[in-house]
Design a protein around this motif. Structure first.
Motif, mmCIF file in Angstrom:
data_model
loop_
_atom_site.group_PDB
_atom_site.id
_atom_site.type_symbol
_atom_site.label_atom_id
_atom_site.label_comp_id
_atom_site.label_asym_id
_atom_site.label_seq_id
_atom_site.Cartn_x
_atom_site.Cartn_y
_atom_site.Cartn_z
ATOM 1 N N TYR A 1 21.626 -4.647 -6.954
ATOM 2 C CA TYR A 1 20.399 -5.308 -6.479
ATOM 3 C C TYR A 1 20.329 -6.768 -6.895
ATOM 4 O O TYR A 1 19.578 -7.538 -6.318
ATOM 5 C CB TYR A 1 19.158 -4.604 -7.052
ATOM 6 C CG TYR A 1 18.822 -3.262 -6.451
ATOM 7 C CD1 TYR A 1 19.776 -2.272 -6.288
ATOM 8 C CD2 TYR A 1 17.512 -2.973 -6.072
ATOM 9 C CE1 TYR A 1 19.448 -1.028 -5.768
ATOM 10 C CE2 TYR A 1 17.168 -1.729 -5.551
ATOM 11 C CZ TYR A 1 18.138 -0.765 -5.394
ATOM 12 O OH TYR A 1 17.798 0.461 -4.884
ATOM 13 N N LEU B 1 21.827 8.757 -4.014
ATOM 14 C CA LEU B 1 21.984 8.873 -5.469
ATOM 15 C C LEU B 1 21.584 10.247 -6.007
ATOM 16 O O LEU B 1 21.918 10.586 -7.142
ATOM 17 C CB LEU B 1 21.189 7.773 -6.181
ATOM 18 C CG LEU B 1 21.676 6.338 -5.904
ATOM 19 C CD1 LEU B 1 20.775 5.328 -6.595
ATOM 20 C CD2 LEU B 1 23.105 6.161 -6.375
ATOM 21 N N PRO C 1 15.297 16.296 -9.383
ATOM 22 C CA PRO C 1 16.362 15.411 -9.902
ATOM 23 C C PRO C 1 16.627 15.616 -11.392
ATOM 24 O O PRO C 1 17.599 15.100 -11.920
ATOM 25 C CB PRO C 1 15.814 14.009 -9.626
ATOM 26 C CG PRO C 1 14.338 14.178 -9.510
ATOM 27 C CD PRO C 1 14.094 15.558 -9.000
ATOM 28 N N GLU D 1 14.026 8.472 -1.666
ATOM 29 C CA GLU D 1 14.975 7.443 -2.104
ATOM 30 C C GLU D 1 16.296 8.046 -2.557
ATOM 31 O O GLU D 1 17.353 7.452 -2.382
ATOM 32 C CB GLU D 1 14.373 6.619 -3.252
ATOM 33 C CG GLU D 1 13.250 5.707 -2.795
ATOM 34 C CD GLU D 1 13.153 4.462 -3.649
ATOM 35 O OE1 GLU D 1 14.082 3.630 -3.589
ATOM 36 O OE2 GLU D 1 12.159 4.334 -4.379
ATOM 37 N N LEU D 2 16.213 9.232 -3.163
ATOM 38 C CA LEU D 2 17.434 9.871 -3.647
ATOM 39 C C LEU D 2 18.132 10.682 -2.554
ATOM 40 O O LEU D 2 19.253 11.129 -2.730
ATOM 41 C CB LEU D 2 17.117 10.796 -4.830
ATOM 42 C CG LEU D 2 16.566 10.115 -6.090
ATOM 43 C CD1 LEU D 2 16.099 11.158 -7.088
ATOM 44 C CD2 LEU D 2 17.611 9.215 -6.725
ATOM 45 N N SER E 1 0.823 -1.213 0.000
ATOM 46 C CA SER E 1 0.000 0.000 0.000
ATOM 47 C C SER E 1 0.856 1.262 0.000
ATOM 48 O O SER E 1 0.370 2.339 -0.281
ATOM 49 C CB SER E 1 -0.978 -0.004 1.176
ATOM 50 O OG SER E 1 -0.265 0.129 2.373
ATOM 51 N N GLN E 2 2.145 1.126 0.323
ATOM 52 C CA GLN E 2 3.048 2.284 0.287
ATOM 53 C C GLN E 2 3.594 2.536 -1.123
ATOM 54 O O GLN E 2 4.295 3.521 -1.344
ATOM 55 C CB GLN E 2 4.215 2.098 1.255
ATOM 56 C CG GLN E 2 3.870 2.331 2.710
ATOM 57 C CD GLN E 2 3.555 3.775 3.020
ATOM 58 O OE1 GLN E 2 4.010 4.696 2.366
ATOM 59 N NE2 GLN E 2 2.713 3.983 4.023
ATOM 60 N N GLN E 3 3.300 1.625 -2.063
ATOM 61 C CA GLN E 3 3.862 1.797 -3.407
ATOM 62 C C GLN E 3 3.059 2.813 -4.211
ATOM 63 O O GLN E 3 1.851 2.846 -4.081
ATOM 64 C CB GLN E 3 3.867 0.443 -4.146
ATOM 65 C CG GLN E 3 4.719 -0.605 -3.480
ATOM 66 C CD GLN E 3 6.144 -0.142 -3.267
ATOM 67 O OE1 GLN E 3 6.785 0.374 -4.169
ATOM 68 N NE2 GLN E 3 6.639 -0.306 -2.046
ATOM 69 N N PRO E 4 3.676 3.594 -5.068
ATOM 70 C CA PRO E 4 5.130 3.749 -5.205
ATOM 71 C C PRO E 4 5.667 4.635 -4.088
ATOM 72 O O PRO E 4 4.934 5.441 -3.541
ATOM 73 C CB PRO E 4 5.260 4.448 -6.555
ATOM 74 C CG PRO E 4 3.992 5.222 -6.709
ATOM 75 C CD PRO E 4 2.927 4.431 -6.013
ATOM 76 N N GLN E 5 6.924 4.463 -3.747
ATOM 77 C CA GLN E 5 7.513 5.254 -2.671
ATOM 78 C C GLN E 5 8.251 6.467 -3.239
ATOM 79 O O GLN E 5 8.727 6.438 -4.364
ATOM 80 C CB GLN E 5 8.418 4.359 -1.820
ATOM 81 C CG GLN E 5 7.563 3.376 -1.008
ATOM 82 C CD GLN E 5 8.345 2.297 -0.295
ATOM 83 O OE1 GLN E 5 9.204 1.669 -0.889
ATOM 84 N NE2 GLN E 5 8.047 2.074 0.967
ATOM 85 N N CYS E 6 8.335 7.491 -2.421
ATOM 86 C CA CYS E 6 8.765 8.812 -2.903
ATOM 87 C C CYS E 6 10.219 8.821 -3.392
ATOM 88 O O CYS E 6 11.142 8.456 -2.661
ATOM 89 C CB CYS E 6 8.593 9.838 -1.787
ATOM 90 S SG CYS E 6 9.173 11.473 -2.253
ATOM 91 N N GLY E 7 10.377 9.272 -4.625
ATOM 92 C CA GLY E 7 11.699 9.327 -5.232
ATOM 93 C C GLY E 7 12.640 10.311 -4.555
ATOM 94 O O GLY E 7 13.850 10.105 -4.524
ATOM 95 N N PHE E 8 12.094 11.390 -3.991
ATOM 96 C CA PHE E 8 12.962 12.346 -3.295
ATOM 97 C C PHE E 8 13.569 11.691 -2.055
ATOM 98 O O PHE E 8 14.741 11.855 -1.756
ATOM 99 C CB PHE E 8 12.169 13.591 -2.886
ATOM 100 C CG PHE E 8 11.700 14.383 -4.065
ATOM 101 C CD1 PHE E 8 12.559 15.245 -4.707
ATOM 102 C CD2 PHE E 8 10.416 14.234 -4.546
ATOM 103 C CE1 PHE E 8 12.143 15.967 -5.812
ATOM 104 C CE2 PHE E 8 9.987 14.955 -5.650
ATOM 105 C CZ PHE E 8 10.847 15.817 -6.287
#
Lengths: 632, 190
Positions: free
Chosen positions: A610, A585, A57, A40-41, A31-38
């Motif tokens: 990965y 990243l 980005p 993650e980066l 239910s958390q998908q997708p997770q925030c790219g900010f």
């Protein structure tokens, strides 16, 4: 991510949760998908109230900046240092708690004692404490004073445990780089200060700060291991069982979860003392099982069954057969309490700073450890009475394993081959290529990549290439459950060279078969044991740790603690594989420095991959390069 | 009517669009007020994941809208002024035929009121000459709003620049795979 995750036992319990309508971590991950790219980066900054700011980005020309002018490089490296600080705070907090417990024990104020006198003398000797003519209590007082000095000194001199555990060459390197740590509490303060708004805004300086934080973490790890060995005994090789199948329907199942053996040791003691009460209540006794790292502590010292890693904590409750889940600190999911509400299971928190809404709280202080432990075990017996006769589902999967590979235990086996120079057989076999190299696994299971069996697959590939694997923390649970810590696994997975070495060592150890190909070296704080072993190898060979054909891996990164441990390994000059990608990243500088340039500074390097097969191949290639540089 | 286009390459999955949408469709129309309203304000854009990408799913206000055609009570209609497909809550039966026939999953049911909930292109904002809330909130410009002709013109110019680069060898436009998000996606193996 996949709903088909993990081993068969976990799958069965996952199915049971679904059937019973119980939400588990995998559901929440979905239910958390997708997770925030900010996130993650690493490019989201919440440090001040002009923000929150995010760096676009796609503005790769650096034109996107926070309100204060902070670039992606600054934001990422500040955030990374704060992550490492969270990890280090956990470990040095753990170490300080153990030190204070030892102090109260030797003063007669807490019901603990000195179990391993040899370790006490060894640690005291390393700290430069004269032991002749002194009682154990007097020596221990001085050891504790040295430990507490590492949290208090203001003279800038190198910390006691730093000197105790850092090899000479690495110490020199850190001194040249300005990374020698004096007072670990000061490091936390410094890091929080420099990363708060309007302070350090130099990405490289901040990355050096992260290495420093890693070094402070190493102090916490080593101190915790040393003092725990003194108080509870240094692990020796022992046979254990691993996986959910260690639960028994007819017994009071008391699962210990968390990290600190000060609690779990007492629970184990009182479970034995109250066995009669459990039997009077209709149980076939009390079954203490271990989850996560306090589980590893009990396993290493007492052969307590390893019920599961932290991703399985909810699933263990889903069996319906856990009467009490007793927790101390770190890695405890609030979700456990929600699952427990569906059963008679009592979740019992014990630390004043780790309470969970809905859980029972029994304060556990070293001074009153007996009373608290007695109370907790009685709660478990009462929960068993409530549960007795109700339906449970315990998947029968379990694997046998050998655990207890402390450095002392390993050297004990090796000294049967060469009493004068116990490391010589290992070094000879490394030179001959029978042991091509070694990789240490640490950290958690991550549900994001668990379905790829990241840890097991990497370990299998490494063993086939004659790379010895050692493991700590929850990766040790994963590998034990996969059967890779049993002597049979040596035949099954190892290349010919490694198989021959482990068979010879097994013979020397007086075992029927070979030593297992994956050595359980303990809990997360026991990553210190890995470094102690590497330091001894490097010292014997008169090389730096960075020159050894070894690597570390956090194959399923979850915790801030893995960031701080990883930073210690990087500072020591090791290549550290990591997946998923740390939150770096978004910063070109952090990415380049940590994955490339650092090799020219400490010799260490972060390596993100990965895919388990590619990651193993990458580490084998790294080991090959190190071997070539050594001319072997 | 203006169009709302999505550049999936640019979506970072931060869900800022979802929050802005719910706030715009709240009573208070500001974040701290909106989070305490009951029933909770509903978002009409949903960021969903596929492979390593994320995509904000939202009503595209179809020219030949099956939701309008299928509504048995005339609750779904096209706003004469804006051209947006909108729900008349007073007429909505809550049968969700509209949601059933929507090819995109852009219509959902209000959990408390059981009426159809969908994008209305933020009429209050439009009156003030503003873009829809989701577009304004998007930090990476993954959501683009404008006249179809302008949006397509931009794409055509970008195509021309790419072709020009290919024949001239000059580094004119950014190559795919060169942003941190692309790095993350490739590491995840998608």
């Amino acid at each position: 991510m996949s709903r088909e995750m993990m081993d068969r036992a976990s799958q069965a319990l996952q199915n049971r949760a679904e059937k019973l309508g119980i939400e588990i971590g995998l559901d929440r991950l979905e239910s958390q998908q997708p997770q925030c790219g900010f996130g993650e980066l690493g490019t989201c900054c919440r440090i001040c109230y002009m923000g929150p700011c995010r760096i676009d980005p796609f503005a790769t020309d650096g034109s996107s900046r926070g309100v204060c002018g902070a670039t992606a490089d600054v934001i990422v490296t500040r955030n990374l240092l704060r992550e490492a600080t969270g990890g280090t705070a956990s470990h040095i907090g753990h170490a300080r708690h153990v030190a204070l417990t030892l102090r109260e024990a030797i003063r007669g104020n807490a019901p603990y004692g000195i179990v391993d006198r040899g370790k006490l003398i060894a640690v005291a000797g390393g700290l430069g404490i004269a032991t002749d003519g002194k009682s154990d209590t007097e020596i221990a007082e001085e050891v504790v004073a040295k430990a507490l000095e590492d949290f208090a000194r203001q003279d800038g001199e190198p910390g006691n445990w730093l000197k105790l555990h850092t090899p000479h060459k690495e110490f020199e390197m850190w001194r040249d780089l300005g990374l020698v740590v004096s007072n670990v509490h000061n490091e936390i303060e410094e890091a929080m200060h420099r990363t708060s708004g309007g302070n350090d805004a130099d990405a490289v300086n901040l990355l050096l700060g992260t290495l420093r934080m890693g070094i402070a973490d190493g102090v916490g790890l080593a101190m915790a291991t040393d003092l725990q060995d003194i108080m509870f005994g240094t692990p020796q090789v022992c046979a254990v069982e691993a996986n959910v199948g260690v639960l028994e329907a007819g017994r009071v199942n008391l699962a210990m979860h968390g990290h600190n053996p000060v609690l779990s040791e007492k629970i184990l003691e009182w479970s034995a003392k109250l066995d009669g009460e459990a039997r009077a209540a209709g149980a076939d006794g009390i079954n203490v099982v271990g989850v996560c790292c306090t589980g590893n502590e009990l396993t290493m010292r007492h052969g307590v069954p390893m019920a599961g890693h932290n991703l399985q904590s909810e699933l263990l409750i889903v069996t319906g057969a856990v009467d009490a889940l007793v927790v101390d600190v770190q890695c405890i999911w609030p979700g456990d309490v929600k699952v427990a509400e569906c059963f008679d299971t009592k979740v019992i928190t014990t630390e004043a700073n780790v309470k969970i809404t809905g859980a029972m709280h029994v304060p556990f202080e070293a001074e009153h450890a007996d009373e608290a432990a007695e109370k907790i075990v009685r709660v478990a017996i009462k929960a068993f009475v409530a549960r007795k006769g109700k339906e449970v589902e315990i998947p029968q999967q379990k694997a046998s394993a050998l655990a207890g590979f402390s450095v002392e235990a390993i050297l004990g086996v090796l000294s049967k081959i060469d009493p004068e120079n116990p490391l010589k057989p290992v070094i000879d076999n490394i030179v001959a290529g029978n042991i091509y190299g070694a990789v240490g696994f640490a950290g958690c299971p991550n549900p994001k990549i668990r379905s790829s069996a990241m840890t097991e697959t990497m370990a299998k590939e490494l063993l086939a290439n004659n790379v010895l694997v050692v493991a700590t923390g929850c990766t040790a649970h994963i590998l034990a459950q996969a059967g890779m810590m049993s002597p049979d696994a040596t035949e099954q997975y190892c290349g010919e060279g490694l198989k021959a070495v482990l068979t010879a060592l097994g013979g020397a150890a007086g075992l029927d078969g070979p030593l297992p190909p994956v050595w359980h070296m303990g809990s997360c704080v026991d990553n210190s044991r890995i470094v102690t072993l590497l330091a001894a190898l490097a010292d014997t060979l008169d090389v730096k740790i960075s020159q050894l054909p070894v690597a570390g891996s956090a194959p399923e990164l979850v915790a801030e603690k893995a960031i701080s441990i990883g930073a210690w390994f990087l500072a020591l000059g090791m290549t550290v594989h990591i997946a998923p990608a740390p939150h770096i990243l978004g910063s070109p500088v952090a990415t380049k420095v940590l994955t490339e340039d650092l090799e020219g500074i400490t010799g260490g390097r972060a390596y993100v991959e990965y895919d388990p097969a590619k990651a193993a191949a990458g580490l084998v290639a790294h080991i090959a390069a190190k071997r070539a540089a050594l001319g072997i | 009517m203006k169009e709302l286009f999505v550049d999936i390459q640019r979506c970072a999955a931060c869900k800022a669009c979802e929050i802005a949408c719910a706030v715009e469709h709240s009573t208070s129309k500001e974040l701290f007020g909106a989070v305490s309203e009951r029933p909770a304000p509903q978002k009409r854009v949903h960021v969903e994941s596929a492979r390593a990408y994320a995509y904000p799913v939202c009503c595209l206000h179809c020219g030949d809208a099956p939701c309008i055609a299928t509504c048995p009570n005339g609750a779904m209609s096209r706003d004469a002024d804006s051209g947006a497909v909108v729900v008349n809550e007073g007429r909505c039966l809550g049968c969700l035929m509209c949601a059933m026939v929507c090819p995109f999953g852009a219509i959902s049911a209000h959990p408390a009121k059981r009426v159809a909930v969908k994008c209305d292109r933020c009429p209050d904002r439009e009156k003030r000459g503003q873009q829809p809330a989701c577009v304004d909130a998007c930090p990476t410009h993954a959501l683009q709003f404008g006249d179809e002709e302008d949006l397509m013109k931009e794409k055509r110019l970008s195509t021309a620049a790419r072709v020009a680069q290919a024949v001239s060898g000059a580094a004119v436009v950014q190559q795919p795979g060169s942003t941190p998000l692309d790095t993350l996606r490739s590491l995840r193996g998608c």
